[in-house]
Design a protein around this motif. Sequence first.
Motif, PDB file in Angstrom:
ATOM      1  N   ARG A   1       0.834  -1.208   0.000  1.00 41.14           N
ATOM      2  CA  ARG A   1       0.000   0.000   0.000  1.00 41.14           C
ATOM      3  C   ARG A   1       0.870   1.259   0.000  1.00 41.14           C
ATOM      4  O   ARG A   1       0.669   2.185   0.779  1.00 41.14           O
ATOM      5  CB  ARG A   1      -0.925   0.034   1.214  1.00 41.14           C
ATOM      6  CG  ARG A   1      -2.004  -1.020   1.171  1.00 41.14           C
ATOM      7  CD  ARG A   1      -3.024  -0.755   2.280  1.00 41.14           C
ATOM      8  NE  ARG A   1      -3.251  -1.953   3.088  1.00 41.14           N
ATOM      9  CZ  ARG A   1      -3.933  -3.015   2.683  1.00 41.14           C
ATOM     10  NH1 ARG A   1      -4.466  -3.040   1.479  1.00 41.14           N
ATOM     11  NH2 ARG A   1      -4.074  -4.067   3.462  1.00 41.14           N
ATOM     12  N   ALA A   2       1.828   1.242  -0.908  1.00 40.61           N
ATOM     13  CA  ALA A   2       2.720   2.396  -0.977  1.00 40.61           C
ATOM     14  C   ALA A   2       2.104   3.502  -1.828  1.00 40.61           C
ATOM     15  O   ALA A   2       1.299   3.235  -2.708  1.00 40.61           O
ATOM     16  CB  ALA A   2       4.053   1.961  -1.588  1.00 40.61           C
ATOM     17  N   ILE A   3       2.456   4.722  -1.501  1.00 45.93           N
ATOM     18  CA  ILE A   3       1.999   5.868  -2.278  1.00 45.93           C
ATOM     19  C   ILE A   3       3.210   6.523  -2.930  1.00 45.93           C
ATOM     20  O   ILE A   3       4.176   6.895  -2.240  1.00 45.93           O
ATOM     21  CB  ILE A   3       1.290   6.894  -1.383  1.00 45.93           C
ATOM     22  CG1 ILE A   3       0.113   6.219  -0.670  1.00 45.93           C
ATOM     23  CG2 ILE A   3       0.824   8.097  -2.199  1.00 45.93           C
ATOM     24  CD1 ILE A   3      -0.509   7.063   0.403  1.00 45.93           C
ATOM     25  N   ILE A   4       3.148   6.649  -4.256  1.00 47.65           N
ATOM     26  CA  ILE A   4       4.259   7.292  -4.973  1.00 47.65           C
ATOM     27  C   ILE A   4       3.784   8.658  -5.457  1.00 47.65           C
ATOM     28  O   ILE A   4       2.772   8.753  -6.153  1.00 47.65           O
ATOM     29  CB  ILE A   4       4.690   6.461  -6.198  1.00 47.65           C
ATOM     30  CG1 ILE A   4       4.847   4.975  -5.836  1.00 47.65           C
ATOM     31  CG2 ILE A   4       5.964   7.026  -6.803  1.00 47.65           C
ATOM     32  CD1 ILE A   4       6.015   4.663  -4.950  1.00 47.65           C
ATOM     33  N   ILE A   5       4.508   9.692  -5.063  1.00 46.36           N
ATOM     34  CA  ILE A   5       4.134  11.044  -5.483  1.00 46.36           C
ATOM     35  C   ILE A   5       5.129  11.515  -6.540  1.00 46.36           C
ATOM     36  O   ILE A   5       6.319  11.674  -6.270  1.00 46.36           O
ATOM     37  CB  ILE A   5       4.166  12.018  -4.288  1.00 46.36           C
ATOM     38  CG1 ILE A   5       3.244  11.480  -3.179  1.00 46.36           C
ATOM     39  CG2 ILE A   5       3.726  13.415  -4.724  1.00 46.36           C
ATOM     40  CD1 ILE A   5       3.301  12.271  -1.901  1.00 46.36           C
ATOM     41  N   ASN A   6       4.613  11.706  -7.741  1.00 45.70           N
ATOM     42  CA  ASN A   6       5.463  12.113  -8.863  1.00 45.70           C
ATOM     43  C   ASN A   6       5.421  13.632  -9.006  1.00 45.70           C
ATOM     44  O   ASN A   6       4.487  14.202  -9.557  1.00 45.70           O
ATOM     45  CB  ASN A   6       4.962  11.433 -10.148  1.00 45.70           C
ATOM     46  CG  ASN A   6       5.900  11.676 -11.326  1.00 45.70           C
ATOM     47  OD1 ASN A   6       6.777  12.527 -11.273  1.00 45.70           O
ATOM     48  ND2 ASN A   6       5.700  10.902 -12.386  1.00 45.70           N
ATOM     49  N   ASN A   7       6.443  14.313  -8.472  1.00 44.22           N
ATOM     50  CA  ASN A   7       6.476  15.781  -8.500  1.00 44.22           C
ATOM     51  C   ASN A   7       7.274  16.353  -9.658  1.00 44.22           C
ATOM     52  O   ASN A   7       7.572  17.545  -9.674  1.00 44.22           O
ATOM     53  CB  ASN A   7       7.109  16.305  -7.193  1.00 44.22           C
ATOM     54  CG  ASN A   7       6.059  16.444  -6.105  1.00 44.22           C
ATOM     55  OD1 ASN A   7       4.873  16.538  -6.404  1.00 44.22           O
ATOM     56  ND2 ASN A   7       6.490  16.424  -4.861  1.00 44.22           N
ATOM     57  N   ILE A   8       7.652  15.492 -10.579  1.00 45.96           N
ATOM     58  CA  ILE A   8       8.451  15.982 -11.697  1.00 45.96           C
ATOM     59  C   ILE A   8       7.586  16.867 -12.587  1.00 45.96           C
ATOM     60  O   ILE A   8       6.466  16.487 -12.931  1.00 45.96           O
ATOM     61  CB  ILE A   8       9.004  14.817 -12.542  1.00 45.96           C
ATOM     62  CG1 ILE A   8       9.698  13.790 -11.657  1.00 45.96           C
ATOM     63  CG2 ILE A   8       9.956  15.338 -13.609  1.00 45.96           C
ATOM     64  CD1 ILE A   8      10.937  14.277 -10.967  1.00 45.96           C
ATOM     65  N   PRO A   9       8.057  18.049 -12.926  1.00 44.89           N
ATOM     66  CA  PRO A   9       7.258  18.939 -13.772  1.00 44.89           C
ATOM     67  C   PRO A   9       6.937  18.285 -15.110  1.00 44.89           C
ATOM     68  O   PRO A   9       7.759  17.581 -15.687  1.00 44.89           O
ATOM     69  CB  PRO A   9       8.180  20.165 -13.998  1.00 44.89           C
ATOM     70  CG  PRO A   9       9.266  20.052 -13.010  1.00 44.89           C
ATOM     71  CD  PRO A   9       9.332  18.649 -12.527  1.00 44.89           C
ATOM     72  N   VAL A  10       5.730  18.555 -15.581  1.00 49.24           N
ATOM     73  CA  VAL A  10       5.300  17.998 -16.866  1.00 49.24           C
ATOM     74  C   VAL A  10       6.167  18.582 -17.968  1.00 49.24           C
ATOM     75  O   VAL A  10       6.503  19.757 -17.956  1.00 49.24           O
ATOM     76  CB  VAL A  10       3.816  18.355 -17.123  1.00 49.24           C
ATOM     77  CG1 VAL A  10       3.386  17.867 -18.504  1.00 49.24           C
ATOM     78  CG2 VAL A  10       2.936  17.756 -16.046  1.00 49.24           C
ATOM     79  N   GLY A  11       6.517  17.725 -18.926  1.00 50.11           N
ATOM     80  CA  GLY A  11       7.257  18.242 -20.075  1.00 50.11           C
ATOM     81  C   GLY A  11       8.729  18.500 -19.837  1.00 50.11           C
ATOM     82  O   GLY A  11       9.433  18.941 -20.743  1.00 50.11           O
ATOM     83  N   LEU A  12       9.234  18.206 -18.657  1.00 52.97           N
ATOM     84  CA  LEU A  12      10.662  18.447 -18.390  1.00 52.97           C
ATOM     85  C   LEU A  12      11.508  17.425 -19.145  1.00 52.97           C
ATOM     86  O   LEU A  12      11.336  16.225 -18.976  1.00 52.97           O
ATOM     87  CB  LEU A  12      10.937  18.345 -16.886  1.00 52.97           C
ATOM     88  CG  LEU A  12      12.435  18.441 -16.516  1.00 52.97           C
ATOM     89  CD1 LEU A  12      12.933  19.861 -16.714  1.00 52.97           C
ATOM     90  CD2 LEU A  12      12.650  18.007 -15.087  1.00 52.97           C
ATOM     91  N   GLU A  13      12.402  17.929 -19.977  1.00 52.96           N
ATOM     92  CA  GLU A  13      13.280  17.047 -20.741  1.00 52.96           C
ATOM     93  C   GLU A  13      14.711  17.206 -20.262  1.00 52.96           C
ATOM     94  O   GLU A  13      15.209  18.316 -20.136  1.00 52.96           O
ATOM     95  CB  GLU A  13      13.234  17.435 -22.229  1.00 52.96           C
ATOM     96  CG  GLU A  13      12.066  16.866 -22.994  1.00 52.96           C
ATOM     97  CD  GLU A  13      12.514  15.939 -24.128  1.00 52.96           C
ATOM     98  OE1 GLU A  13      11.683  15.151 -24.579  1.00 52.96           O
ATOM     99  OE2 GLU A  13      13.691  16.020 -24.539  1.00 52.96           O
ATOM    100  N   ILE A  14      15.358  16.090 -19.952  1.00 53.09           N
ATOM    101  CA  ILE A  14      16.779  16.193 -19.628  1.00 53.09           C
ATOM    102  C   ILE A  14      17.581  15.221 -20.494  1.00 53.09           C
ATOM    103  O   ILE A  14      17.069  14.199 -20.945  1.00 53.09           O
ATOM    104  CB  ILE A  14      17.068  15.895 -18.132  1.00 53.09           C
ATOM    105  CG1 ILE A  14      16.468  14.552 -17.731  1.00 53.09           C
ATOM    106  CG2 ILE A  14      16.550  16.983 -17.235  1.00 53.09           C
ATOM    107  CD1 ILE A  14      16.995  14.062 -16.421  1.00 53.09           C
TER     108      ILE A  14
END
Lengths: 130, 511
Positions: B388-401
């Motif tokens: 029951r883990a929660i993953i929070i994806n805070n990476i900005p949309v569209g960020l290209e590296i």
Amino acid sequence: MSKKQVACIIDDDQVYVYGVKKMIMFYDFCKDVLTFKNGEEALGYLQPRVMDDAPLPEVIMVDINMPVMDGWEFLDAFTRIKPKDGRKVTIYVISSSIKQDDIDKARNYTEVTDYIVKPVRFESLKQILG
Amino acid sequence: MEGDKAQTLHPYNTSREYQILDELTISEERFRGAFDYSGIGMAIVAPDGKWLKVNKRLCDLTGYSQEELLRLSFQDLTHPDDLEADMRQLQLLVAGKIEYYQIEKRYFHRDGSVIWGLLNVSLVRDKFNRPLHLVSQIEDITDRKLVEAAYKESEERWQFALEGSGDGIWDWNVQTGEVFYSNQCKAMLGLAPGEMGNSCVEWDRKVHPDDKDKYFSDMHEHFMGRTSVYINEHRVLCKDGTYKWVLDRGKVISWTPDHKPLRVLGTHTDISEAKEKELQLQHTLDIVSEQNKRLTNFAHIVSHNLRTHTGNLEMLLYIIEQTSAEAEKAELMQHLKKVASQLSETMLHLNDVISIQANIRQQRTGINLREYVHRTTEAMAGEISMHRAIIINNIPVGLEIDYNPAYMESILLNCMSNAIKYRHPDRSPVVEISYYETAGRKVLEITDNGIGINLERYGKKLFGMYNTFHGNADAKGVGLFITKNQVEAMGGKIEVISNVGQGATFKIFLT
């Protein structure tokens, strides 16, 4: 030199522990062999026995790389709790590492008699326990 | 005439005339004395240049005897290059335009060598104001002229050397703060001569802020007499806004009566190219030494890990030889198989690491970071739902590296998997993945709320190979080691912040 009563192996490598124990029992080097997976487990056994004046293993063979509490940490802790009376515990550091730093560090502990590089051969065992 | 007194043999027949004669005689003797014994060459010269009378000194100077000189004129002795000027002055003198003239000219000595003389000429006229004769005084200035010439030559050489070397020169009056900066000082900064004033503040305020302290203290040390010469390397601001490395050297050359520095002379040398090379070299050295450390470390790891397994193999084989019991032998064979497979696995891991180390030009492409995190979340779906883990994806949309895709997958998988594996028993694991930039570097941060790591105890060993801290049965301890290698191979670094019982944050610098 009389046969040792109890030898103690502190090592997380199960195959190695199996092998050494087998050799010891086979050649009847001592009456009993205790094995522990890491320094913490070993201390858990040894510490109360030091305090209660109970008999301790005459020889301890300790590895360096172990999880939870490694060889160095075990040696530091043992130095603090070791018996002040006449019960002598001979400690050998046994490791696959050939780094000179490790060899020197081991020899710097007054409690450590010698550093042996794995694999431990029959002759070494005989010398340690015979 | 009849009435005159009878002429006697004496030419003078009045006491006054005797007196005048006496005075004349005395005066003439005085003059002759002054003339004959003068330390300066003197001559009476006819208006056409012939020597009429010469003194001893002039003979010594020119190397001619009196008789020889009296047969010559001054033009005979004059250096052709100086003759015209001399004659011109003479004409003006004779014409009455000037009363005397003084020139420096060369004469030829009798032996052919050249002597320099300071010539002073005046004209004596007769009672009809016609030119009677010239009075010339000639002082030997040959020595002075030689010194002058040598000095001029040396100064020209020095100037040439300085200009040729491209160094700027400065001349500083410490007490007034005034500084002369040579044109080269200014040109070094891309400035025209008029674009920089004559004050020490002009240069001082162009010094790079990081170098200012040492710049001032080095000069102070020299003023205090602790260094014999002032030497300092610093960056200075050029007209175009860039900084250039300059070697500044100087020395106090005069002091005030109360022993304060009065005048300091110095040079500026443009060492920007040399400095660049020096910095590059240091950088290369740092990289090489870092590589060396890693290689040595790696060699130890290889040795240790391989020895462990081969050692076990040896031991088992030895025991097999010694025992005869079939049952025993069977058990031992099992162990042998296990060791053989452990050895294989180690080889695989080592191979992974070698390929990271050896891959000099890591391939990079543009990747959508948010997308990669999402994919990793999907790959770990099983574990995530089980705990029951929660993953929070805070990476900005569209960020290209720009990154190696395989490494990024591996890094994300490893970190996420660790975060879940080392969850806190009292709460559901929450893993937060964010991105930010700091000081020009791109940072990927993964934070969890798990059991944390005792950094004090394990901090140094955290990224080592085969180091596990929690006694976790399936923690092979390779993961973080590989992650660190991958991150560093891409030119970044990885750091961890953690408190026991409060989870951990892994900071991955991508650049």
